[in-house]
Write a protein that holds these residues in place. Structure first.
Motif, PDB file in Angstrom:
ATOM      1  N   CYS A 175       0.735  -1.109  -0.153  1.00 51.81           N
ATOM      2  CA  CYS A 175       0.016   0.206  -0.033  1.00 51.81           C
ATOM      3  C   CYS A 175       0.827   1.132   0.002  1.00 51.81           C
ATOM      4  O   CYS A 175       1.669   1.247   0.576  1.00 51.81           O
ATOM      5  CB  CYS A 175      -0.995   0.018   1.121  1.00 51.81           C
ATOM      6  SG  CYS A 175      -1.970   1.432   1.317  1.00 51.81           S
TER       7      CYS A 175
ATOM      8  N   CYS B 175      -0.213   3.343   3.527  1.00 54.64           N
ATOM      9  CA  CYS B 175       0.172   2.799   4.973  1.00 54.64           C
ATOM     10  C   CYS B 175       1.290   1.692   5.048  1.00 54.64           C
ATOM     11  O   CYS B 175       1.636   1.224   5.905  1.00 54.64           O
ATOM     12  CB  CYS B 175      -1.016   2.063   5.641  1.00 54.64           C
ATOM     13  SG  CYS B 175      -1.659   0.643   5.200  1.00 54.64           S
TER      14      CYS B 175
ATOM     15  N   CYS C 121      -6.248  -1.594  -0.622  1.00 52.99           N
ATOM     16  CA  CYS C 121      -5.597  -2.105   0.731  1.00 52.99           C
ATOM     17  C   CYS C 121      -6.552  -2.349   1.672  1.00 52.99           C
ATOM     18  O   CYS C 121      -7.674  -1.816   1.737  1.00 52.99           O
ATOM     19  CB  CYS C 121      -4.936  -0.883   1.316  1.00 52.99           C
ATOM     20  SG  CYS C 121      -4.024  -1.360   2.970  1.00 52.99           S
TER      21      CYS C 121
ATOM     22  N   GLU D  14      -5.986  -2.677   4.714  1.00 51.65           N
ATOM     23  CA  GLU D  14      -5.979  -2.058   5.853  1.00 51.65           C
ATOM     24  C   GLU D  14      -6.679  -0.784   6.021  1.00 51.65           C
ATOM     25  O   GLU D  14      -7.337  -0.324   6.906  1.00 51.65           O
ATOM     26  CB  GLU D  14      -4.392  -2.040   6.325  1.00 51.65           C
ATOM     27  CG  GLU D  14      -3.679  -3.141   6.454  1.00 51.65           C
ATOM     28  CD  GLU D  14      -4.242  -3.620   7.941  1.00 51.65           C
ATOM     29  OE1 GLU D  14      -4.297  -2.922   8.845  1.00 51.65           O
ATOM     30  OE2 GLU D  14      -4.534  -4.909   7.821  1.00 51.65           O
ATOM     31  N   CYS D  15      -6.360   0.272   5.138  1.00 51.55           N
ATOM     32  CA  CYS D  15      -6.784   1.399   4.749  1.00 51.55           C
ATOM     33  C   CYS D  15      -7.719   1.913   3.655  1.00 51.55           C
ATOM     34  O   CYS D  15      -8.199   2.844   3.724  1.00 51.55           O
ATOM     35  CB  CYS D  15      -5.523   2.419   4.888  1.00 51.55           C
ATOM     36  SG  CYS D  15      -4.868   2.372   3.507  1.00 51.55           S
TER      37      CYS D  15
HETATM   38 ZN   LIG Z   1      -3.137   0.967   3.223  1.00 56.96          ZN
END
Ligand SMILES: [Zn+2]
Length: 89
Positions: A37, A40, A70, A72-73
């Motif tokens: 990513c 992040c 991503c 995660e984010c």
């Molecule tokens: Zn990310």
């Protein structure tokens, strides 16, 4: 014409892959694919067979990089594909 900016490779001389032309079908089988990513720096392994099943074997690596999101984010822009060469024996 070379498009090298959106792929991270090491060592570069042994990983000359043109991501605009290379597809999941033509990428040598000893490469494994990771995604990182841009926002992040979360990094994850990509199962190329799973991606090929869902997106088609003719998906180029460049197009794959553009589709990454991503986990995660949620970032979708500027994400990198990383290729790792498996040891061949
Ligand atoms: Zn990310």
């Amino acid at each position: 014409m070379k498009h090298r900016r959106s792929i991270g490779v090491a060592p570069p001389d042994r990983h000359a892959v043109e991501i605009e032309k290379t597809t999941l079908a033509t990428l040598a089988e000893w490469f494994v694919i990771y995604a990182r990513c841009h926002a992040c720096r979360h990094q994850t392994f990509i199962d190329r067979r799973d991606i090929a099943r869902r997106c088609g074997h003719d998906l180029s690596l460049a197009n794959l990089a553009r589709r990454l999101r991503c986990h995660e984010c949620g970032n979708r822009s500027g994400n990198l594909l990383l290729l790792q060469m498996l040891p061949r024996d």
